[in-house]
Write a protein that holds these residues in place. Structure first.
Motif, PDB file in Angstrom:
ATOM      1  N   GLY A  91     -36.630  44.717 -49.099  1.00  0.00           N
ATOM      2  CA  GLY A  91     -36.866  43.760 -49.991  1.00  0.00           C
ATOM      3  C   GLY A  91     -38.372  43.437 -49.868  1.00  0.00           C
ATOM      4  N   ALA A  92     -39.159  43.983 -48.940  1.00  0.00           N
ATOM      5  CA  ALA A  92     -40.430  43.786 -48.644  1.00  0.00           C
ATOM      6  C   ALA A  92     -41.264  45.159 -48.488  1.00  0.00           C
ATOM      7  N   ARG A  93     -40.701  46.146 -49.248  1.00  0.00           N
ATOM      8  CA  ARG A  93     -41.230  47.341 -49.378  1.00  0.00           C
ATOM      9  C   ARG A  93     -42.624  47.352 -49.874  1.00  0.00           C
ATOM     10  N   LYS A  94     -42.812  46.864 -51.020  1.00  0.00           N
ATOM     11  CA  LYS A  94     -44.297  46.868 -51.522  1.00  0.00           C
ATOM     12  C   LYS A  94     -45.210  46.554 -50.544  1.00  0.00           C
ATOM     13  N   ALA A  95     -45.088  45.319 -50.029  1.00  0.00           N
ATOM     14  CA  ALA A  95     -45.735  44.431 -49.155  1.00  0.00           C
ATOM     15  C   ALA A  95     -46.088  45.326 -47.964  1.00  0.00           C
ATOM     16  N   SER A  96     -44.933  45.720 -47.510  1.00  0.00           N
ATOM     17  CA  SER A  96     -45.014  46.784 -46.336  1.00  0.00           C
ATOM     18  C   SER A  96     -45.937  47.830 -46.480  1.00  0.00           C
ATOM     19  N   ALA A  97     -45.729  48.777 -47.425  1.00  0.00           N
ATOM     20  CA  ALA A  97     -46.695  49.701 -47.936  1.00  0.00           C
ATOM     21  C   ALA A  97     -48.090  49.678 -47.789  1.00  0.00           C
ATOM     22  N   ARG A  98     -48.374  48.253 -48.361  1.00  0.00           N
ATOM     23  CA  ARG A  98     -49.990  47.656 -48.496  1.00  0.00           C
ATOM     24  C   ARG A  98     -50.368  47.384 -47.063  1.00  0.00           C
ATOM     25  N   PHE A  99     -49.466  46.744 -46.388  1.00  0.00           N
ATOM     26  CA  PHE A  99     -49.909  46.607 -44.988  1.00  0.00           C
ATOM     27  C   PHE A  99     -50.201  47.683 -43.937  1.00  0.00           C
ATOM     28  N   ASN A 100     -49.256  48.696 -44.436  1.00  0.00           N
ATOM     29  CA  ASN A 100     -49.521  49.872 -43.566  1.00  0.00           C
ATOM     30  C   ASN A 100     -50.859  50.442 -43.928  1.00  0.00           C
ATOM     31  N   GLN A 101     -51.074  50.527 -45.084  1.00  0.00           N
ATOM     32  CA  GLN A 101     -52.438  50.975 -45.608  1.00  0.00           C
ATOM     33  C   GLN A 101     -53.796  50.361 -44.903  1.00  0.00           C
ATOM     34  N   ALA A 102     -53.689  49.001 -44.836  1.00  0.00           N
ATOM     35  CA  ALA A 102     -54.612  48.228 -44.097  1.00  0.00           C
ATOM     36  C   ALA A 102     -54.659  48.608 -42.599  1.00  0.00           C
ATOM     37  N   VAL A 103     -53.510  48.977 -42.014  1.00  0.00           N
ATOM     38  CA  VAL A 103     -53.546  49.025 -40.657  1.00  0.00           C
ATOM     39  C   VAL A 103     -53.920  50.420 -40.672  1.00  0.00           C
ATOM     40  N   SER A 104     -53.500  51.275 -41.273  1.00  0.00           N
ATOM     41  CA  SER A 104     -53.937  52.774 -41.266  1.00  0.00           C
ATOM     42  C   SER A 104     -55.380  52.782 -41.316  1.00  0.00           C
ATOM     43  N   HIS A 105     -56.078  52.088 -42.317  1.00  0.00           N
ATOM     44  CA  HIS A 105     -57.393  52.215 -42.400  1.00  0.00           C
ATOM     45  C   HIS A 105     -58.206  51.594 -41.257  1.00  0.00           C
ATOM     46  N   TYR A 106     -57.476  50.474 -40.731  1.00  0.00           N
ATOM     47  CA  TYR A 106     -58.126  49.787 -39.471  1.00  0.00           C
ATOM     48  C   TYR A 106     -58.110  51.020 -38.381  1.00  0.00           C
ATOM     49  N   LEU A 107     -57.056  51.351 -38.179  1.00  0.00           N
ATOM     50  CA  LEU A 107     -56.933  52.250 -36.901  1.00  0.00           C
ATOM     51  C   LEU A 107     -57.704  53.546 -37.144  1.00  0.00           C
ATOM     52  N   LYS A 108     -57.952  54.064 -38.260  1.00  0.00           N
ATOM     53  CA  LYS A 108     -58.589  55.304 -38.211  1.00  0.00           C
ATOM     54  C   LYS A 108     -60.054  55.083 -38.462  1.00  0.00           C
ATOM     55  N   GLU A 109     -60.511  53.989 -39.022  1.00  0.00           N
ATOM     56  CA  GLU A 109     -61.889  53.954 -39.477  1.00  0.00           C
ATOM     57  C   GLU A 109     -62.836  52.929 -38.753  1.00  0.00           C
ATOM     58  N   ARG A 110     -62.019  52.055 -37.998  1.00  0.00           N
ATOM     59  CA  ARG A 110     -62.856  50.846 -37.529  1.00  0.00           C
ATOM     60  C   ARG A 110     -63.454  51.418 -36.272  1.00  0.00           C
ATOM     61  N   THR A 111     -64.624  51.702 -36.315  1.00  0.00           N
ATOM     62  CA  THR A 111     -65.659  52.328 -35.448  1.00  0.00           C
ATOM     63  C   THR A 111     -65.711  51.542 -34.045  1.00  0.00           C
ATOM     64  N   ASN A 112     -65.601  50.093 -33.936  1.00  0.00           N
ATOM     65  CA  ASN A 112     -65.758  49.661 -32.651  1.00  0.00           C
ATOM     66  C   ASN A 112     -64.265  49.213 -32.212  1.00  0.00           C
ATOM     67  N   LEU A 113     -63.372  49.943 -32.606  1.00  0.00           N
ATOM     68  CA  LEU A 113     -61.951  49.809 -31.899  1.00  0.00           C
ATOM     69  C   LEU A 113     -62.085  50.676 -30.957  1.00  0.00           C
ATOM     70  N   CYS A 114     -61.877  50.133 -29.658  1.00  0.00           N
ATOM     71  CA  CYS A 114     -61.841  50.603 -28.084  1.00  0.00           C
ATOM     72  C   CYS A 114     -60.570  51.241 -27.905  1.00  0.00           C
ATOM     73  N   LEU A 115     -59.477  50.427 -28.067  1.00  0.00           N
ATOM     74  CA  LEU A 115     -58.196  50.638 -27.733  1.00  0.00           C
ATOM     75  C   LEU A 115     -56.968  49.970 -28.474  1.00  0.00           C
ATOM     76  N   VAL A 116     -56.042  50.745 -28.379  1.00  0.00           N
ATOM     77  CA  VAL A 116     -54.824  50.044 -29.177  1.00  0.00           C
ATOM     78  C   VAL A 116     -53.742  49.644 -28.069  1.00  0.00           C
ATOM     79  N   PHE A 117     -53.104  48.516 -28.069  1.00  0.00           N
ATOM     80  CA  PHE A 117     -51.951  48.297 -27.357  1.00  0.00           C
ATOM     81  C   PHE A 117     -50.861  48.757 -28.043  1.00  0.00           C
ATOM     82  N   ALA A 118     -49.876  49.582 -28.144  1.00  0.00           N
ATOM     83  CA  ALA A 118     -48.809  49.974 -28.768  1.00  0.00           C
ATOM     84  C   ALA A 118     -47.702  49.443 -28.195  1.00  0.00           C
ATOM     85  N   LEU A 119     -47.053  48.184 -29.180  1.00  0.00           N
ATOM     86  CA  LEU A 119     -46.059  47.580 -28.138  1.00  0.00           C
ATOM     87  C   LEU A 119     -44.475  48.047 -28.638  1.00  0.00           C
TER      88      LEU A 119
END
Ligand SMILES: Nc1nc2c(ncn2[C@@H]2O[C@H](COP(=O)(O)OP(=O)(O)O)[C@@H](O)[C@H]2O)c(=O)[nH]1
Ligand SMILES: [Mg+2]
Length: 240
Positions: A91-119
């Motif tokens: 029921g949240a498919r559309k929103a989910s896709a949008r968030f994934n895109q924001a997260v994807s951009h952040y993870l791939k392009e955020r140059t000051n991202l040092c480390l991700v904690f994958a929970l």
């Protein structure tokens, strides 16, 4: 304020902003450490545990509640980032896709991202979504460690068996497995170890920076080094 040796003792934890996408995130002047995982895995709780401020990030029993990139600044020197959870309810498919895109951009392009904690929930057998997501992190050369959460909810033997099953699934993708940690926001288990990881990561970046530039302008030098390290990553296209 100097930043080098003040990681583990957090004297100030401040909510910075909630960003709907990468462009809305604050400037890249401070090193960032981000939490990601399925909704309800315990991202916000762990962020609160590490920061020492129990009400800093919103903890919710409703999966998918946190829909924005929430950014917090520690000691005015470095940031913790609470990313939107993946795996929203039907029921949240559309929103989910949008968030994934924001997260994807952040993870791939955020140059000051040092480390991700994958929970990952320590009480569950390997979940396809988590396995796939770790594969995505590996393919995109995102620096990450695995953190198995909510260890207080199951026996230590169960935690170990779930970790072993998970690592068996992902091991074909790695020459060397990512570092693995466990934690509980309820008992504070794992807090010092995870703060130690942040400390080590910032120290490593600092060590790679030019000695001459570290002394007076330590932080800018560290951030530019983190950016340089990120630029060396392969440029792969978004899989989702
Ligand atoms: N028993 C236990 N419950 C936890 C732990 N971490 C989080 N929770 C609970 O799990 C639910 C989701 O937590 P939250 O931090 O909001 O997860 P998020 O959606 O990943 O940010 C909340 O009801 C928390 O109280 C933990 O370490 N142990
Ligand atoms: Mg949350």
């Amino acid at each position: 304020m100097g930043c080098g040796l003040l990681i583990v003792h957090i004297s100030s934890a401040i909510f910075d902003c909630s960003a709907p996408d990468l462009d809305s995130c604050p400037d890249e002047s401070l090193p960032e450490f981000a939490f990601i995982g399925r909704s309800n895995v315990g991202k916000s709780s762990l962020l609160n545990l590490l920061s020492g401020e129990l009400d800093l990030a919103r903890v919710s029993s409703t999966p998918g509640f946190t829909k924005l990139i929430n950014i917090f600044t520690m000691n005015r020197c470095w940031r913790l980032v609470d990313l939107p959870g993946y795996g929203f309810a039907a029921g949240a498919r559309k929103a989910s896709a949008r968030f994934n895109q924001a997260v994807s951009h952040y993870l791939k392009e955020r140059t000051n991202l040092c480390l991700v904690f994958a929970l990952i929930d320590a009480g569950l057998e390997p979940q396809e979504m988590d396995v796939e997501f770790v594969g995505w992190l590996a393919r995109h050369a995102v620096p990450f460690v695995l953190v198995f959460t909510k260890t207080d909810k199951v026996t230590p033997a169960m935690v170990q068996s779930n970790i072993a099953a998970f690592t068996a699934r992902i091991s074909p993708w790695f020459e060397k497995l990512p570092a693995i940690f466990t934690c509980s926001a309820t008992t504070a288990q794992g807090r010092q170890e995870l703060l130690g990881v942040i400390d080590e990561s910032m120290t490593a970046i600092q060590a790679e920076s030019e000695p001459a530039t570290v002394a007076p302008g330590g932080l800018p030098a560290m951030v530019s080094k983190a950016k340089e390290i990120r630029k060396r990553r392969p440029d792969l296209s978004r899989p989702w």
